[in-house]
Design a protein around this motif. Structure first.
Motif, mmCIF file in Angstrom:
data_model
loop_
_atom_site.group_PDB
_atom_site.id
_atom_site.type_symbol
_atom_site.label_atom_id
_atom_site.label_comp_id
_atom_site.label_asym_id
_atom_site.label_seq_id
_atom_site.Cartn_x
_atom_site.Cartn_y
_atom_site.Cartn_z
ATOM 1 N N GLN A 109 -96.368 -31.616 56.061
ATOM 2 C CA GLN A 109 -97.528 -31.270 56.866
ATOM 3 C C GLN A 109 -97.694 -29.771 57.062
ATOM 4 O O GLN A 109 -98.712 -29.325 57.598
ATOM 5 N N PHE A 110 -96.740 -28.974 56.650
ATOM 6 C CA PHE A 110 -96.810 -27.528 56.849
ATOM 7 C C PHE A 110 -97.957 -26.934 56.038
ATOM 8 O O PHE A 110 -98.084 -27.201 54.848
ATOM 9 N N ARG A 111 -98.776 -26.134 56.684
ATOM 10 C CA ARG A 111 -99.978 -25.603 56.031
ATOM 11 C C ARG A 111 -99.632 -24.499 55.034
ATOM 12 O O ARG A 111 -98.871 -23.578 55.347
ATOM 13 N N LEU A 112 -100.199 -24.594 53.839
ATOM 14 C CA LEU A 112 -99.976 -23.619 52.783
ATOM 15 C C LEU A 112 -101.254 -22.826 52.519
ATOM 16 O O LEU A 112 -102.332 -23.189 52.991
ATOM 17 N N ILE A 113 -101.137 -21.756 51.753
ATOM 18 C CA ILE A 113 -102.302 -20.947 51.404
ATOM 19 C C ILE A 113 -102.425 -20.872 49.878
ATOM 20 O O ILE A 113 -101.455 -21.054 49.146
ATOM 21 N N ASN A 114 -103.624 -20.616 49.412
ATOM 22 C CA ASN A 114 -103.902 -20.595 47.977
ATOM 23 C C ASN A 114 -103.078 -19.522 47.266
ATOM 24 O O ASN A 114 -102.875 -18.420 47.791
ATOM 25 N N TRP A 115 -102.646 -19.860 46.050
ATOM 26 C CA TRP A 115 -101.911 -18.908 45.213
ATOM 27 C C TRP A 115 -102.340 -19.123 43.764
ATOM 28 O O TRP A 115 -101.648 -19.723 42.963
ATOM 29 N N LYS A 116 -103.513 -18.591 43.453
ATOM 30 C CA LYS A 116 -104.100 -18.831 42.135
ATOM 31 C C LYS A 116 -103.289 -18.201 41.010
ATOM 32 O O LYS A 116 -103.415 -18.606 39.850
ATOM 33 N N ASP A 117 -102.465 -17.192 41.316
ATOM 34 C CA ASP A 117 -101.667 -16.556 40.277
ATOM 35 C C ASP A 117 -100.688 -17.526 39.622
ATOM 36 O O ASP A 117 -100.244 -17.303 38.502
ATOM 37 N N ARG A 118 -100.317 -18.603 40.338
ATOM 38 C CA ARG A 118 -99.369 -19.564 39.782
ATOM 39 C C ARG A 118 -100.063 -20.757 39.130
ATOM 40 O O ARG A 118 -99.421 -21.559 38.456
ATOM 41 N N GLY A 119 -101.393 -20.863 39.332
ATOM 42 C CA GLY A 119 -102.052 -21.951 38.645
ATOM 43 C C GLY A 119 -103.291 -22.455 39.352
ATOM 44 O O GLY A 119 -103.574 -22.105 40.507
ATOM 45 N N PHE A 120 -104.035 -23.276 38.640
ATOM 46 C CA PHE A 120 -105.270 -23.854 39.128
ATOM 47 C C PHE A 120 -104.960 -24.803 40.298
ATOM 48 O O PHE A 120 -104.184 -25.738 40.163
ATOM 49 N N GLY A 121 -105.574 -24.553 41.464
ATOM 50 C CA GLY A 121 -105.366 -25.418 42.623
ATOM 51 C C GLY A 121 -104.003 -25.301 43.268
ATOM 52 O O GLY A 121 -103.597 -26.191 44.028
ATOM 53 N N ALA A 122 -103.265 -24.207 43.006
ATOM 54 C CA ALA A 122 -101.913 -24.050 43.545
ATOM 55 C C ALA A 122 -101.941 -23.427 44.934
ATOM 56 O O ALA A 122 -102.767 -22.566 45.231
ATOM 57 N N LYS A 123 -101.010 -23.871 45.783
ATOM 58 C CA LYS A 123 -100.823 -23.315 47.122
ATOM 59 C C LYS A 123 -99.325 -23.130 47.354
ATOM 60 O O LYS A 123 -98.508 -23.825 46.750
ATOM 61 N N SER A 124 -98.977 -22.205 48.272
ATOM 62 C CA SER A 124 -97.558 -22.017 48.554
ATOM 63 C C SER A 124 -97.373 -21.266 49.872
ATOM 64 O O SER A 124 -98.340 -20.765 50.460
ATOM 65 N N PHE A 125 -96.128 -21.181 50.309
ATOM 66 C CA PHE A 125 -95.731 -20.352 51.442
ATOM 67 C C PHE A 125 -94.223 -20.146 51.341
ATOM 68 O O PHE A 125 -93.471 -21.071 50.997
ATOM 69 N N HIS A 126 -93.776 -18.925 51.642
ATOM 70 C CA HIS A 126 -92.356 -18.603 51.670
ATOM 71 C C HIS A 126 -91.915 -18.474 53.122
ATOM 72 O O HIS A 126 -92.620 -17.895 53.942
ATOM 73 N N LEU B 160 -92.397 -23.560 49.942
ATOM 74 C CA LEU B 160 -93.136 -24.797 49.712
ATOM 75 C C LEU B 160 -94.249 -24.533 48.714
ATOM 76 O O LEU B 160 -94.851 -23.446 48.727
ATOM 77 N N SER B 161 -94.529 -25.496 47.870
ATOM 78 C CA SER B 161 -95.587 -25.339 46.874
ATOM 79 C C SER B 161 -96.317 -26.666 46.704
ATOM 80 O O SER B 161 -95.705 -27.737 46.797
ATOM 81 N N GLU B 162 -97.613 -26.572 46.456
ATOM 82 C CA GLU B 162 -98.430 -27.776 46.267
ATOM 83 C C GLU B 162 -99.469 -27.511 45.194
ATOM 84 O O GLU B 162 -99.950 -26.382 45.043
ATOM 85 N N PHE B 163 -99.808 -28.549 44.432
ATOM 86 C CA PHE B 163 -100.908 -28.407 43.474
ATOM 87 C C PHE B 163 -101.749 -29.674 43.484
ATOM 88 O O PHE B 163 -101.253 -30.777 43.690
#
Length: 360
Positions: A200-217, A229-232
Motif C-alpha cells: 500500500q505504500f505510495r510510489l512515484i513515477n520513474w520513467k527512466d526505468r521503463g514504461f509505467g514504472a514507479k518506485s521509492f527508496h 519498492l518498485s511497481e509496473f
C-alpha cells in the motif's frame, strides 16, 4: 635452506578454508538452501533453530558473500528467543500478525506491531524478540542480513552475538521511532522506520526505468543496507539493467517473469508470483515482465547504497559497460515474446513496440 623451503612448498599444498559465515551456517543445525530462486517462501521447509527458539532455514541466493537470507516461522501464540547481533537485518513479514520487542541498554523498550507485508529493521545490535499474536496460525518472517560480510570480516561468533556496544547515534529508544511516519528527503527518497504494508505504500513515477514504472527508496533504522519498492503497470515491462550483487527481490503482488543473463550467455527465465524470491547475480543483466491482470510490485532488499549512509560494496573488476539497455537497443525478440505471453494470458499490451536502433 632456500632449496629445502622450495621443496616443502612444492610438496605441501595450501588448502583454502571455507568462509567463516558458511561454516557458521552449517553449525547452526537448520537447513541451508543454495538456490537460484524461491518460487514460494511459504513452502520452504524449515527446521528447529535453537538460537532463535523457532523453526528456520538459511536461503543463500546468488553471490551470498555480502548478504544472505533466513526464513523463520513462529508457532501460533509463540515467540522467539531475544537475540542481538552486530550485523544489520531487514524483517519482512511473509505471513502473520504480531509484534517485535526492541530493547537497548539505557533506552526505553519499544514495540513494533506488524502484519502481512510489513517491513522494518531492528536498529543495529539492539536486542529484539518476535512475538506471534495469532494463537491459531504461525507467523513467517524473511530476514535479509549483511551477516556474511560482518561474520567473515571478524570471524568471531562471540564478537558478533555477544557484543554490548550501543549504537546510540542510530537509535535512542524514541517512542516515535517505529510510528510509520515518513520524512520526505527529496527525489525518490524518504526516511521511514516501519512500513505497515509494503503493498500500500505510495510510489512515484520513474520513467527512466521503463514504461509505467514507479518506485521509492527508503532510508530505515540508520542501516547501510538499502531497500526500495518498485511497481509496473499491467501490460508493461521494465528496461533491462544490471548492478552489483546481493539484491533480494521479493514479489509482493502480480505475476510475470524475469530474464537474467551474463553478458554473452543465453538468459535464464524465472517465473514469479506473490512470495517469490530471487537475487540477480553480480553484473548480470535482468529484466522484469508483468504478464498478469494487475500491477506487479516488488521489494528489493540490498547489500548497500542506503540513501543517507552510502557504502560501495561488491563490484568486481568484471564491471564495465552500460548498466541499462534502452528499449530501442534491446533484442526485438524481447518484445515479441512478451506480447505473445500477454496474448496467451488474455492481457492487452500497453506499451508501444520500440523503434529499434542499429537492428536489422
Amino acid at each position: 635452506m632456500n632449496d629445502t623451503l622450495n621443496t616443502v612448498a612444492v610438496e605441501k599444498k595450501f588448502v583454502r578454508p571455507k568462509p567463516f559465515f558458511e561454516l557458521w551456517q552449517k553449525g547452526e543445525g537448520i537447513p541451508v538452501y543454495d538456490l537460484f530462486y524461491v518460487e514460494d517462501m511459504m513452502k520452504v521447509e524449515l527446521g528447529h533453530w535453537d538460537r532463535f527458539g523457532c523453526n528456520g532455514a538459511f536461503v543463500n541466493l546468488a553471490d551470498p558473500f555480502l548478504t544472505s537470507a533466513v526464513i523463520i516461522e513462529i508457532a501460533p501464540g509463540g515467540k522467539t528467543k531475544p537475540v542481538r547481533h552486530m550485523f544489520e537485518t531487514w524483517c519482512f513479514i511473509v505471513e502473520g500478525e504480531g509484534e517485535t520487542i526492541i530493547e537497548q541498554d539505557g533506552s526505553p523498550t519499544n514495540t513494533v506491531s506488524w502484519g502481512k507485508r510489513a517491513l522494518f529493521g531492528p536498529p543495529l545490535n539492539t536486542t529484539y524478540q518476535h512475538v506471534n499474536l495469532d494463537r491459531k496460525r504461525p507467523a513467517r518472517i524473511l530476514m535479509v542480513t549483511n551477516a556474511p560480510l560482518t561474520m567473515n570480516l571478524y570471524h568471531n561468533e562471540r564478537y558478533v552475538f555477544e557484543n554490548k556496544f550501543i549504537f546510540d547515534d542510530r537509535y535512542k529508544g524514541e517512542n516515535s521511532f517505529f510510528n510509520g511516519e515518513t520524512e520526505y528527503l527529496g527525489g525518490r527518497v524518504t526516511r521511514i522506520n516501519l512500513i505497515p504494508d509494503t503493498l500500500q505504500f505510495r510510489l512515484i513515477n520513474w520513467k527512466d526505468r521503463g514504461f509505467g514504472a514507479k518506485s521509492f527508496h527508503m532510508s530505515m533504522s540508520g542501516h547501510t543496507m538499502a531497500c526500495h519498492l518498485s511497481e509496473f503497470e499491467v501490460g508493461t515491462y521494465k528496461k533491462c539493467h544490471r548492478h552489483g550483487p546481493g539484491a533480494h527481490v521479493i514479489i509482493l503482488a502480480g505475476q510475470g517473469y524475469s530474464l537474467l543473463w551474463k553478458e554473452g550467455d543465453p538468459p535464464t527465465r524465472v517465473d514469479w508470483k506473490e512470495n517469490s524470491l530471487f537475487a540477480p547475480p553480480e553484473w548480470w543483466f535482468h529484466q522484469h515482465f508483468n504478464t498478469g491482470p494487475e500491477p506487479a510490485r516488488y521489494l528489493a532488499l540490498r547489500r548497500g547504497g542506503s540513501p543517507e549512509h552510502p557504502i560501495r560494496l561488491g563490484m568486481s573488476a568484471e564491471g564495465g559497460g552500460p548498466d541499462q539497455i534502452e528499449y530501442e537497443q534491446e533484442d526485438p525478440g524481447i518484445y515479441d515474446t512478451y506480447a505473445a505471453q500477454l496474448k496467451k494470458n488474455g492481457v492487452e499490451i500497453r506499451q508501444p513496440r520500440p523503434t529499434y536502433v542499429g537492428k536489422d
